[in-house]
Design a protein around this motif. Structure first.
Motif, PDB file in Angstrom:
ATOM      1  N   GLU A  38     -73.768 -28.963 -55.997  1.00  5.48           N
ATOM      2  CA  GLU A  38     -74.583 -29.216 -57.128  1.00  5.48           C
ATOM      3  C   GLU A  38     -72.994 -29.296 -58.217  1.00  5.48           C
ATOM      4  OE1 GLU A  38     -76.297 -27.295 -55.842  1.00  5.48           O
ATOM      5  OE2 GLU A  38     -77.849 -28.312 -55.419  1.00  5.48           O
ATOM      6  N   GLU A  39     -72.776 -27.778 -58.457  1.00  7.35           N
ATOM      7  CA  GLU A  39     -71.587 -27.797 -59.584  1.00  7.35           C
ATOM      8  C   GLU A  39     -70.342 -28.903 -59.101  1.00  7.35           C
ATOM      9  OE1 GLU A  39     -71.097 -23.534 -60.636  1.00  7.35           O
ATOM     10  OE2 GLU A  39     -71.086 -23.751 -58.335  1.00  7.35           O
ATOM     11  N   THR A  41     -70.440 -31.577 -57.392  1.00  2.00           N
ATOM     12  CA  THR A  41     -70.661 -33.160 -57.410  1.00  2.00           C
ATOM     13  C   THR A  41     -70.307 -33.354 -59.657  1.00  2.00           C
ATOM     14  OG1 THR A  41     -72.105 -33.046 -55.858  1.00  2.00           O
ATOM     15  CG2 THR A  41     -72.106 -34.331 -57.444  1.00  2.00           C
ATOM     16  N   ASP A  42     -70.971 -32.401 -60.181  1.00  2.00           N
ATOM     17  CA  ASP A  42     -70.746 -32.488 -61.025  1.00  2.00           C
ATOM     18  C   ASP A  42     -69.013 -32.703 -62.062  1.00  2.00           C
ATOM     19  OD1 ASP A  42     -73.545 -32.840 -61.662  1.00  2.00           O
ATOM     20  OD2 ASP A  42     -73.978 -30.590 -62.383  1.00  2.00           O
TER      21      ASP A  42
END
Length: 88
Positions: A38-39, A41-42
């Motif tokens: 998730e990190e 992707t951000d």
């Protein structure tokens, strides 16, 4: 899964940690950084957005972006219907 970008000396590795969390290892040259998926992707989306902003600003400063005309601006505005409010 491993992706290598030889031109930039970059390697992106997708893996599972022992606790079954998905991680991404990003290596640029000899430096490596580990992200949770998730990190990463951000981070990657932020890089794309900032790159587009910088490119647009550069192209605008060089006069290479198309200019909008008043007609185009009018066409892009929300249309407000004038009338009595009864559909007429």
């Amino acid at each position: 899964m491993v992706y290598k970008f030889k031109k930039h000396d970059m390697t992106v590795t997708f893996a599972l940690r022992d606790d079954r969390k998905r991680i991404v290892q990003l290596a640029l040259g000899s430096e490596m950084r580990t992200f949770e998926l998730e990190e990463f992707t951000d981070f990657w989306l932020t890089m794309i957005e900032e790159g587009r902003k910088a490119t647009s600003a550069y192209l605008g400063s060089m006069g290479w972006l198309p200019r909008h005309t008043d007609k185009e601006d009018r066409l892009n505005r929300p249309r407000i219907r004038e009338g009595k409010g009864d559909g007429s």
